[in-house]
Motif scaffolding. Structure first.
Motif, mmCIF file in Angstrom:
data_model
loop_
_atom_site.group_PDB
_atom_site.id
_atom_site.type_symbol
_atom_site.label_atom_id
_atom_site.label_comp_id
_atom_site.label_asym_id
_atom_site.label_seq_id
_atom_site.Cartn_x
_atom_site.Cartn_y
_atom_site.Cartn_z
ATOM 1 N N HIS A 59 0.821 -1.151 0.049
ATOM 2 C CA HIS A 59 -0.009 0.106 -0.181
ATOM 3 C C HIS A 59 1.018 1.305 0.112
ATOM 4 O O HIS A 59 0.532 2.050 -0.934
ATOM 5 N N PHE A 60 1.884 1.344 0.965
ATOM 6 C CA PHE A 60 2.607 2.553 1.011
ATOM 7 C C PHE A 60 3.589 2.790 0.017
ATOM 8 O O PHE A 60 4.588 1.881 -0.034
ATOM 9 N N LYS A 61 3.654 3.719 -0.810
ATOM 10 C CA LYS A 61 4.627 3.779 -1.845
ATOM 11 C C LYS A 61 5.944 4.062 -1.387
ATOM 12 O O LYS A 61 7.061 3.649 -1.960
ATOM 13 N N SER A 336 -1.491 6.297 0.698
ATOM 14 C CA SER A 336 -0.364 5.745 0.138
ATOM 15 C C SER A 336 0.770 6.185 0.135
ATOM 16 O O SER A 336 1.946 5.716 0.052
#
Length: 343
Positions: A59-61, A336
């Motif tokens: 999810h987290f860029k 994100s």
């Protein structure tokens, strides 16, 4: 005299109305409940913990990196242990019977082996990744790219699945043990016998990568010590200022290497007793008591639940990601792009 004679307790079977059923050795209600709670909590932790790891990285860029791709894939293997292996092993261990059929018994055993070796191969590639990152952190991004990481992930999965399924489905592992297999075969059992040759191959597939990882991480920690001393000994403020980015990157990579080194040690402690026992068992005529075997198996299984705890202890970004996921803040727009790093 006849009043002192009591009839023996009736023998319990896994399938009461089936000829050739295995004998059931049930626990009393108290220990039975405790075992279900113990094994069930381990499976739940493996599923939820590794699901959080995968969700965080995907999810987290900020976490989209080649190294984290390997960690996410490792978490996937541990997640599958928690969903496809541990629940069925829990029933087998507590009830002393296998109620899921012969076909799924082979699948279950193959899954078990596949995910174990998949974890070993992932950890081996991660150790190489960390070695490159620590020895030359500025050049590392060009040497260990996303494509290289994807190749490592693919080869880990393909090799481990092909090996495990081919060994058990061709029944090569039972060659020479036909009499033993025939004697132990009963309806409601799921124990795969492995002959001496394949036991040694299994052990080497575990031992050689672990030896490689131990050597690599030993070198990493020696290099990390040298780098730390070099940074501490710098007295020129101008040099410190110009080199601050490199020092910061090196420090972050050393911390990541330490965390994953702990994960490797945990894996070694969890699986080594099982592999040593399997070798001893094969060469001494399968003398390990069932309860000892079950203990060793579950110590190994619990490793799948341990990695998320290690990440939560060592990685502040993972703790922050968990908080955002649990509080449903990841559902917000642009979540994100949240900054997870303190630095």
């Amino acid at each position: 005299m006849t009043g002192d004679l009591t009839p023996p307790p009736p023998v319990q079977l896994c399938y009461e109305n089936v000829n050739g059923s295995c004998v059931k050795a049930p626990y009393s209600p108290g220990p039975r409940l405790l075992l279900y709670l113990l094994f069930g909590s381990g499976a739940a932790l493996a599923v939820l913990g590794n699901l959080l790891v995968m969700t965080s990285i995907l999810h987290f860029k900020q976490l989209h990196s080649p190294a984290n791709l390997l960690i996410a894939s490792l978490a996937c293997a541990d997640f599958l242990v928690g969903t496809t292996v541990m629940p069925f092993s829990m029933v087998r261990s507590v009830e002393s019977c296998w109620y899921f059929g012969d076909s799924f018994c082979k699948f279950h055993t193959s899954f078990d082996g596949s995910f174990c070796y998949c974890s070993i191969f992932h950890l081996s590639f991660i150790s190489i990744d960390r070695y490159i990152a620590v020895t030359d952190p500025l050049v590392y991004p060009t040497r260990f790219s996303v494509s290289v990481s994807c190749m490592c992930v693919a080869s880990s999965w393909v090799l481990s699945v092909i090996y495990s399924f081919s060994v058990f489905y061709t029944e090569a592992s039972t060659k020479g043990l036909e009499d033993l297999v025939s004697a132990l075969s009963c309806v409601g059992g799921c124990q795969m016998a492995v002959n001496q040759s394949w036991v040694l191959i299994n052990f080497l597939l575990f031992f050689i990568p672990m030896l490689l990882m131990t050597t690599v991480y030993s070198k990493i920690f020696l290099i990390a010590k040298q780098q730390a001393r070099k940074i501490e000994s710098q007295s020129n403020k101008t040099a410190k200022s110009s080199d601050s980015y490199k020092d910061r990157v090196a420090r972050r990579e050393r911390k990541a290497a330490t965390t994953l080194g702990v994960a490797v040690i945990a894996f070694l402690i969890s699986w080594l007793p099982y592999f040593i026992d399997s070798v001893i068992d094969a060469f001494l005529g399968f003398i390990t008591p069932t309860y000892v075997y079950e203990i060793l198996v579950w110590i190994a299984y619990y490793n799948s639940a341990l990695n998320p705890l290690i990440y939560a202890f060592f990685y502040p970004w993972f703790r922050k990601a968990i908080k955002l996921i649990v509080t449903a803040k990841v559902l917000r727009q642009n979540s994100s792009t949240t900054n997870l790093f303190l630095e």
